[in-house]
Design a protein around this motif. Structure first.
Motif, short mmCIF file in Angstrom:
data_model
loop_
_atom_site.label_atom_id
_atom_site.label_comp_id
_atom_site.label_asym_id
_atom_site.label_seq_id
_atom_site.Cartn_x
_atom_site.Cartn_y
_atom_site.Cartn_z
N THR A 50 4.86 7.17 1.99
CA THR A 50 4.06 6.69 3.12
C THR A 50 3.78 5.21 2.92
O THR A 50 3.68 4.72 1.80
CB THR A 50 2.74 7.46 3.23
N GLU A 51 3.67 4.50 4.04
CA GLU A 51 3.31 3.08 4.00
C GLU A 51 1.79 2.90 4.10
O GLU A 51 1.28 1.81 3.84
CB GLU A 51 3.98 2.35 5.17
N ASP A 52 1.09 3.97 4.46
CA ASP A 52 -0.35 3.89 4.66
C ASP A 52 -1.08 4.50 3.47
O ASP A 52 -0.56 5.41 2.80
CB ASP A 52 -0.76 4.63 5.93
N LYS A 71 0.82 -1.21 0.00
CA LYS A 71 0.00 0.00 0.00
C LYS A 71 0.85 1.27 0.00
O LYS A 71 0.33 2.37 0.16
CB LYS A 71 -0.93 0.00 1.20
N SER A 72 2.15 1.12 -0.17
CA SER A 72 3.05 2.27 -0.13
C SER A 72 2.79 3.22 -1.29
O SER A 72 2.36 2.80 -2.38
CB SER A 72 4.52 1.81 -0.17
#
Length: 739
Positions: free
Chosen positions: A139-141, A115-116
Motif C-alpha cells: 500500500t502507498e497509504d 509511506k509505502s
C-alpha cells in the motif's frame, strides 16, 4: 486501499493493470518469476481475483454465523517469487538482493513512496534444496492506526498466531482437488505450522515453516502430475473475533493460473552484482542485479506434500502418479497425513454379532516405514467399485492377491486398520469359502516376504488379538492387490496370517480401512485420494457396493447430512464422529459426558460390529422407551447375546415396520439421521420375533459404536483428506442399495 476488479482484455490482458500504478509497484508486478496474466484466460501466471469471490465473516457473524462477500482488498497484490537456496530463506525482504525491497528503496531514495508498506507471506519448503514461495502485497497509504490490521502488524507473535488466516477456493481442477479442499476453505496458519514474524521499518514478513510438520518435511518428491489443469485463488487476512473487528477484510488475494512445468527456472548462484539463472533445459540467461528468478517447475512440491500428506518418495525413478499434481496454496490447509506411531486396532466378533473395539496396541507394532507404500501406488485407475454382500451378519468383498491372482473373500471392516489374509503354511486355519483356496505365497511370482521396515531392519512378526479372543498371527509381506482389471497395486503390504483362530466365519481375512500402514486407504492414496463410500445391502439376497476415488466422489458426494470426523486423544487413529442424542418415538435421550474426560463419548461407524453399542445409561433409557412402545406385545426369549429385549409378534398381522417405534440419531452440528424401522430391531429370517438391535457398553470408557445393522441401505461416504486438521467428513444419504 486496492479495489479489486476483473481483468480488462483491452488493457494488455493484464489483471489489475493501471497506467497510474506507482513505478516501484509496477516494477514489482512486472518482475518476479511468475508473470501477471489475464484473470479468466491466463495460464502459467498469477492474477488478482475479485474479493467478492471470497466469503468472510460478516458484521453479524458472532450472533447469526453469517458470511458475506469480502469486497476490496486492504493491500494491493504486487507479485510472487519462488526461490531456491542451499539454506532456508528467512526474512527475504531484508535481503539486499530482494527485488521488491530494492524497487521500494530506489523509489524512496528519490523522495517518493515514503509511506509505502509491504506485507509478505513466505512459505518455506524444506528439502535437500530449500525453497520459498513468497507473495507480496503493498500500500502507498499508512495503515490505519488502531485497525485490526494495524494491531496485527504491530502486535506480538501470540496474537498473530491466533489470527493469521489463509482462505482458498478452487477455480479449476480435477475432482480430487475439489474434494480435498472444497470450493472454499480456511485455516489459521499459526495453529497448523510454525510462523516466524519479521517486522521491518516498512514491512511485515510472515515466514511459514513447513518443516515444523515432521511429515510435511519428509515428503519432498511427490509426483507433479497435472499442474496445468489447476487454477486456485488464495487470500490472506486477520481473523475477526470480536464485533468491532467485523466484517473481516482480505489483506490481499492471488489467483495462480495453470502453471507450466517447462517454465521452471533455477537460481544458479547469487553473485554480488547480479544473478545467473539456469532454465531447466540448460538455457542460461543473466538478469539485472537484485532480481531473483524461481524454479516454477517445483512450485507445487510443498502444497502437494501437505494436501495428500503421505510419505511418498520417488527415489527409484521419476514416475509421476496419476492423481497428483495440484494445489499451490491450500496444501497447508489440509493435512491428510496421519501419525502411525501409536496403533489402535479394532476387534470383531462374528459369532456373537459384536465387534468390540480395543484401544490397546497389537502385541507387536508393524515397524513398517512409509516407503513401503511407494511401490504400491502404481494403479492407473482413479476409481474402483467392489460388490458388497452379507455373510452371517457381516459384509464381505472379493479381491485378488498375487500373480496370477487368487480371488479371496475378505471382511469389510471400518473398525480395523489391519489388512491380513491367511497364508500357507498355516497352523489351525479355519475353513474358507468352498470355492476358495488358502493363499500360497510359493505360487505367486510377485510375492515378497521382506517388505521395507525402519532402518532397513527385518520386519517383526505381527500379532493381533481382538476382544472376542479371535486372533491372527504371522508376518508382514508384499504382493500384488487386484481390485479390478484396471485397478492393480503392486507391492501391497499386508499381514500373512500363519496362525489364525477359528471364529472369523469363512472369510479369508480382513480388509482394514482405519489409519495404519496396512490399511487399504493408506496404500491407495495416490489413486483414490482418501475417498470411499459404501452401501450395505438390506438383505442377504441383495448386493451393495464399496466405491473408491473419483467414482465415490461423483456418486456419493451429495449427502443429505454431513458430519465432521473428530479426533480423540484416547483413540488417535480412528475415524470418529460425535453422537449427541437419540430419539425413539417421541422421547429424546441425550448422551452424557464422560465422568473422567468431561466430554461426550466418541462414536465409531464400524462395519465389523453388527449390533450398536451405547453407554449403559443411554441404553437403559432406550430400552425402557422401547419396552413402553412395545408393551402390548408379549415378551420373547432373548434372541442372542448381547440383545436382551425381544418381543413375539406372531399373533399380530400388522406390518413389523409399522409396529416398531421410529428412531433418529442426532449428531453434532444439528445433523439428524432417520433410521429405517428395520434398523431399529433385529429379526431372524422368517420369524415374527424382533429384538432391540442395540446393547449397552460394559465399560463407561468404551467407544459408542454404530454397528452395520444400523448402517444398512444407507449411502455412507468418507472424505478423509484433512483428517489431522479436522476437515475430514462422513456423509449419509438414504435409499442406497435396496435392489
Amino acid at each position: 486501499m486496492h479495489r479489486t476488479s476483473t481483468a480488462d482484455p483491452a488493457a494488455d490482458d493484464k489483471c489489475s493493470s493501471n497506467a497510474a500504478t506507482i513505478d516501484w509497484i509496477s516494477e514489482s508486478i512486472n518482475g518476479g518469476s511468475l508473470l501477471q496474466v489475464d484473470l479468466h484466460t491466463g495460464t502459467n501466471g498469477w492474477a488478482s481475483p475479485p474479493g467478492d469471490l471470497f466469503s468472510l465473516r460478516s458484521k453479524n457473524y458472532l450472533t447469526k454465523k453469517q458470511k458475506s462477500p469480502a469486497g476490496d482488498y486492504l493491500l494491493q497484490p504486487i507479485g510472487m517469487d519462488w526461490l531456491r537456496s542451499s539454506t532456508k530463506l528467512d526474512n527475504v525482504l531484508s535481503r539486499p538482493d530482494n527485488r521488491v525491497s530494492h524497487a521500494l528503496r530506489k523509489a524512496q531514495s528519490q523522495g517518493r513512496s515514503l509511506k509505502s508498506f509491504v506485507f509478505a507471506v513466505n512459505l518455506q519448503v524444506p528439502g535437500k534444496d530449500h525453497h520459498s514461495a513468497v507473495f507480496y502485497f503493498a500500500t502507498e497509504d499508512p495503515i490505519t492506526s488502531g485497525s485490526l490490521l494495524y494491531r496485527f502488524i504491530n502486535g506480538d507473535d501470540a496474537f498473530r498466531n491466533q489470527r493469521f488466516k489463509i482462505v482458498n477456493r478452487i477455480v479449476k481442477g480435477p475432482w480430487i482437488v475439489k474434494k480435498a479442499v472444497g470450493n472454499y476453505s480456511a485455516c489459521i496458519l499459526g495453529k497448523a505450522l510454525t510462523c516466524n514474524y519479521h517486522r521491518g521499518h516498512n514491512y511485515l514478513e510472515i515466514d511459514v515453516d513447513i518443516a515444523s510438520s515432521k511429515i510435511a518435511s519428509a515428503v519432498l518428491h511427490l509426483a507433479l502430475g497435472y499442474v496445468t489443469s489447476v487454477t486456485i485463488d488464495m487470500g490472506f487476512l486477520v481473523e475477526g473475533q470480536a464485533e468491532d473487528e467485523l466484517p473481516e477484510r482480505l489483506i490481499g488475494a492471488v489467483r495462480v493460473c495453470q502453471m507450466e512445468m517447462s517454465s521452471a527456472f533455477v537460481v544458479d548462484a547469487a553473485a554480488a552484482r547480479g544473478l545467473c539463472l539456469a532454465k531447466i533445459m540448460n538455457d542460461y540467461i543473466c538478469i539485472h542485479e537484485f532480481s531473483l528468478c524461481t524454479e516454477m517447475g517445483h512450485v507445487l512440491l510443498s502444497f502437494l506434500q501437505i494436501v495428500y500428506g503421505r510419505f511418498t518418495y520417488m527415489a527409484d525413478s521419476l514416475r509421476f502418479s496419476a492423481s497428483f499434481g495440484y494445489l499451490l496454496c491450500f496444501c497447508i490447509l489440509f493435512f491428510s497425513f496421519n501419525s502411525y506411531k501409536s496403533r489402535v486396532h479394532g476387534a470383531r466378533e462374528l459369532a456373537n454379532h459384536h465387534h468390540v473395539v480395543n484401544k490397546n496396541k497389537p502385541a507387536s507394532s508393524t515397524g513398517l516405514h512409509d516407503q513401503s507404500r511407494v511401490r504400491s501406488l502404481s494403479s492407473t485407475s482413479t476409481s474402483s467399485e467392489l460388490p458388497l454382500q452379507e455373510r452371517s451378519g457381516n459384509f464381505v468383498v472379493k479381491v485378488g492377491f498375487g500373480t496370477p491372482k487368487l480371488d479371496l473373500t475378505l471382511m469389510f471392516d471400518t473398525g480395523s486398520y489391519m489388512t491380513w489374509i491367511k497364508c500357507l503354511p498355516c497352523d489351525n486355519c479355519y475353513d474358507q469359502e468352498q470355492e476358495e483356496s488358502i493363499f500360497d505365497p510359493s505360487k505367486s511370482s510377485t510375492f515378497s516376504n521382506d517388505p521395507p521396515c525402519k532402518n532397513s531392519q527385518p520386519c517383526p512378526p505381527y500379532s493381533i488379538t481382538y476382544n472376542d479372543n479371535s486372533s491372527s498371527n504371522g508376518n508382514y509381506a508384499q504382493d500384488t492387490l487386484t481390485l479390478s482389471s484396471t485397478t492393480v497395486f503392486p507391492d501391497f503390504v499386508f499381514g500373512c496370517g500363519r496362525k489364525n483362530s477359528a471364529n472369523f466365519g469363512k472369510v479369508a481375512g480382513v480388509l482394514g480401512f482405519e489409519p495404519g500402514d496396512t490399511s487399504i486407504m493408506s496404500q491407495t492414496v495416490d489413486s483414490f485420494g482418501q475417498e470411499f463410500c459404501y452401501c450395505l445391502p438390506p438383505q442377504e439376497t441383495s448386493t451393495g457396493y464399496l466405491r473408491f476415488g473419483q467414482l465415490a466422489y461423483e456418486t456419493c458426494q451429495s449427502s443429505e447430512i454431513s458430519i465432521p470426523i473428530i479426533k480423540d486423544s484416547n483413540w488417535p487413529a480412528k475415524y470418529l464422529v460425535r453422537l449427541v442424542g437419540i430419539t425413539i418415538g417421541e422421547k429424546r435421550l441425550e448422551m452424557s459426558a464422560n465422568s473422567v474426560s468431561g466430554s461426550l463419548p466418541s462414536t465409531i461407524l464400524d462395519t465389523g460390529t453388527i449390533i450398536s453399542r451405547l453407554p449403559e445409561q443411554v441404553y437403559a433409557g432406550l430400552r425402557s422407551a422401547f419396552q413402553e412402545s412395545m408393551s402390548q406385545y408379549p415378551l420373547a426369549n432373548q434372541s442372542s447375546d448381547p440383545m436382551d429385549t425381544c418381543y413375539d409378534l406372531s399373533r399380530s398381522k400388522d406390518d413389523i415396520n409399522k409396529i416398531v417405534p421410529s428412531m433418529k440419531l442426532h449428531f453434532d452440528g444439528s445433523q439428524d439421521l432417520n433410521l429405517d424401522p428395520s434398523a431399529v430391531v433385529w429379526k431372524d429370517n422368517d420369524s415374527r420375533k424382533v429384538c432391540l438391535a442395540f446393547a449397552g457398553n460394559g465399560n463407561s470408557n468404551d467407544l459408542t459404536i454404530i454397528g452395520n445393522h444400523q448402517q444398512r441401505n444407507l449411502k455412507i461416504s468418507y472424505s478423509l483428506l484433512g483428517f489431522e486438521l479436522g476437515s475430514a467428513k462422513v456423509g449419509f444419504s438414504t435409499g442406497g442399495c435396496g435392489n
